[in-house]
Design a protein around this motif. Structure first.
Motif, PDB file in Angstrom:
ATOM      1  N   TRP A   2       8.801  -2.914   3.017  1.00  0.00           N
ATOM      2  CA  TRP A   2       9.572  -1.844   2.405  1.00  0.00           C
ATOM      3  C   TRP A   2      11.077  -2.038   2.589  1.00  0.00           C
ATOM      4  O   TRP A   2      11.871  -1.494   1.827  1.00  0.00           O
TER       5      TRP A   2
ATOM      6  N   GLY B 171      -0.399  -3.127  -3.827  1.00  0.00           N
ATOM      7  CA  GLY B 171       0.206  -2.658  -5.061  1.00  0.00           C
ATOM      8  C   GLY B 171      -0.860  -2.581  -6.140  1.00  0.00           C
ATOM      9  O   GLY B 171      -1.893  -3.246  -6.056  1.00  0.00           O
TER      10      GLY B 171
ATOM     11  N   VAL C 218       6.832  -7.456  -9.053  1.00  0.00           N
ATOM     12  CA  VAL C 218       7.001  -6.037  -8.736  1.00  0.00           C
ATOM     13  C   VAL C 218       7.672  -5.360  -9.927  1.00  0.00           C
ATOM     14  O   VAL C 218       8.823  -5.667 -10.263  1.00  0.00           O
TER      15      VAL C 218
ATOM     16  N   PHE D  14       8.444   0.644  -7.667  1.00  0.00           N
ATOM     17  CA  PHE D  14       7.873   1.094  -6.394  1.00  0.00           C
ATOM     18  C   PHE D  14       8.491   2.426  -5.991  1.00  0.00           C
ATOM     19  O   PHE D  14       9.603   2.776  -6.394  1.00  0.00           O
TER      20      PHE D  14
ATOM     21  N   LYS E  21       8.895   4.249  -2.339  1.00  0.00           N
ATOM     22  CA  LYS E  21       8.694   4.112  -0.898  1.00  0.00           C
ATOM     23  C   LYS E  21       8.124   5.379  -0.284  1.00  0.00           C
ATOM     24  O   LYS E  21       7.266   5.334   0.598  1.00  0.00           O
TER      25      LYS E  21
ATOM     26  N   ARG F  99       3.840   3.740  -3.201  1.00  0.00           N
ATOM     27  CA  ARG F  99       3.221   3.179  -4.392  1.00  0.00           C
ATOM     28  C   ARG F  99       4.027   1.999  -4.914  1.00  0.00           C
ATOM     29  O   ARG F  99       5.258   2.026  -4.933  1.00  0.00           O
ATOM     30  N   ILE F 100       3.295   0.972  -5.366  1.00  0.00           N
ATOM     31  CA  ILE F 100       3.917  -0.219  -5.941  1.00  0.00           C
ATOM     32  C   ILE F 100       3.165  -0.586  -7.214  1.00  0.00           C
ATOM     33  O   ILE F 100       1.940  -0.687  -7.209  1.00  0.00           O
TER      34      ILE F 100
END
Length: 425
Positions: free
Chosen positions: A227, A257, A286, A289, A291, A295-296
């Motif tokens: 993160w 993810g 990616v 996201f 934090k 969730r990603i």
């Protein structure tokens, strides 16, 4: 010679004798003193040696340093006047193992005193007996301090797996073999892993370990690191951990993810298992996201070729193509016309006659001929029609149905028989 001279000579002789006696006495006293000093020094020396030597007794457990090792025995310096001997059979629980494969000269080991004198002046030691006793004290410390130990999975038993640590059996429940669910534990046989002792009873000889506890702590560290460095658009290597109907959860280094099903292929798929399996290693990007919510969102780094990019070079409005029914909906059916393209056959384009229910006319995997009514590349949509395919099909020849010698004229059923046959109602 006069009397005076004689008297002087006698006096001199007497003095000389007296001096000689005194010298002898002093010399004797000096020798006695030296002997006493030597004797006292030897006593002190022997006393110091005696004090420096550990007194050993049978069943003592000593620390020793390996000074020699061969295929059959190990010689150990235990701080005594003589070194100890450990035979191959007494060196490890598995007496078949060669001592050379276990220790090297200079290693420090524990030794149990079997005999102080075996009749030939040798001190007989046992490493395996020492380990059996010392290991319980060590395990108690590991348990109290929550320190990890490394073990190897030896066998599977009901409810979990067994490992051994210096001869002590440790039970690892199936739910604690890993932080992730594992249906088949056979893959762990022979695998070394760090575990944490979660139950320990020295009196009942009960020891329970957990790999899951260790893995969770390791994952927490990875998550925190992830993160702090994650960026939108970056590529990451991942492992598919779980498949759901709507997508796949991919471990990208400490956290999962979501790779949505719509990001897996340009071709419409019903379930992620059509293109990937749990355990697959894939490269992802990616997309986004959150934090706070943890969730990603991911997408595949290596995208499949987009079949819509050159759609006009392969299909045109008015083309009649063969397709395969892949999904039925109340409003129509989706037809796979090949090369990764699916089109919509609206319920109104199935037949000239009214169709109340699509499933009454079409079935999954049924092959049909359709005409392309419209192509919208930006929206990735193609409209199809069976009616138009029938109306525009010029594969039949009316000359085949000219009046024969008997003067019989063809009916409409004769003319369109082949076309109706293609529709499998």
């Amino acid at each position: 010679m006069s009397d005076n001279i004689k008297e002087k000579n006698e006096a001199v002789n007497i003095n000389e004798e007296i001096n000689m006696d005194q010298s002898e006495v002093e010399e004797n006293k000096t020798e006695e003193v030296i002997e006493e000093v030597i004797e006292e020094s030897m006593d002190d020396f022997m006393e110091q040696i005696d004090k420096s030597m550990n007194r050993i007794y049978p069943e003592d457990i000593l620390k020793g340093r390996v000074i020699s090792v061969n295929d059959e025995e190990v010689i150990v310096n235990i701080g005594y006047i003589m070194d100890g001997i450990i035979t191959r059979e007494e060196f490890s629980e598995d007496g078949i193992l060669n001592p050379r494969d276990i220790v090297n000269v200079g290693d420090e080991i524990n030794a149990f005193v079997v005999k102080v004198d075996d009749g030939e002046g040798n001190i007989v030691l046992s490493r395996k007996r020492a380990e059996r006793i010392v290991v319980w004290d060590d395990l108690q410390k590991f348990y109290d301090k929550e320190e990890d130990i490394t073990v190897g999975i030896d066998e599977l038993v009901k409810g979990g797996a067994l490992a051994h640590f210096k001869g002590v059996r440790i039970f690892i429940p199936a739910s604690h073999v890993s932080a992730s669910y594992t249906e088949d534990l056979t893959e762990y046989i022979g695998v070394e892993m760090k575990i944490r002792l979660i139950e320990f009873d020295k009196d009942s000889k009960k020891v329970v370990g957990s790999r899951k506890v260790v893995e969770k702590e390791e994952l927490d560290v990875l998550k925190n690191n992830l993160w702090s460095v994650i960026k939108i658009g970056e590529k990451r290597n991942g492992v598919v951990r779980r498949l759901e109907k709507y997508g796949a959860f991919v471990d990208i280094g400490g956290t999962d993810g979501l790779l949505h099903i719509s990001e897996m292929s340009f071709k419409r798929i019903l379930h992620p298992s059509e293109v990937m399996s749990e355990g697959d290693k894939i490269e992802v990007i990616v997309q986004d996201f959150d934090k706070e919510k943890g969730r990603i969102s991911l997408k595949l780094a290596v995208q499949y070729e987009n079949p819509w990019d050159d759609i006009y070079s392969r299909f045109n409005v008015g083309d009649i193509v063969e397709g395969n029914v892949v999904r039925l909906k109340p409003f129509g059916a989706f037809i796979d016309i090949g090369e990764g393209i699916e089109g919509l056959l609206h319920i109104s384009e199935i037949s000239e006659e009214r169709v109340n229910k699509v499933s009454d006319v079409l079935k999954i995997n049924q092959k049909v001929e359709v005409a392309i009514l419209d192509i919208k590349q930006d929206e990735k949509r193609i409209s199809l029609s069976i009616k138009e395919a029938l109306n525009n099909d010029s594969s039949y020849d009316f000359d085949d149905y000219e009046e024969d010698d008997k003067g019989i004229e063809p009916t409409l059923g004769d003319l369109f028989k082949d076309k109706f046959d293609k529709l499998k109602f």
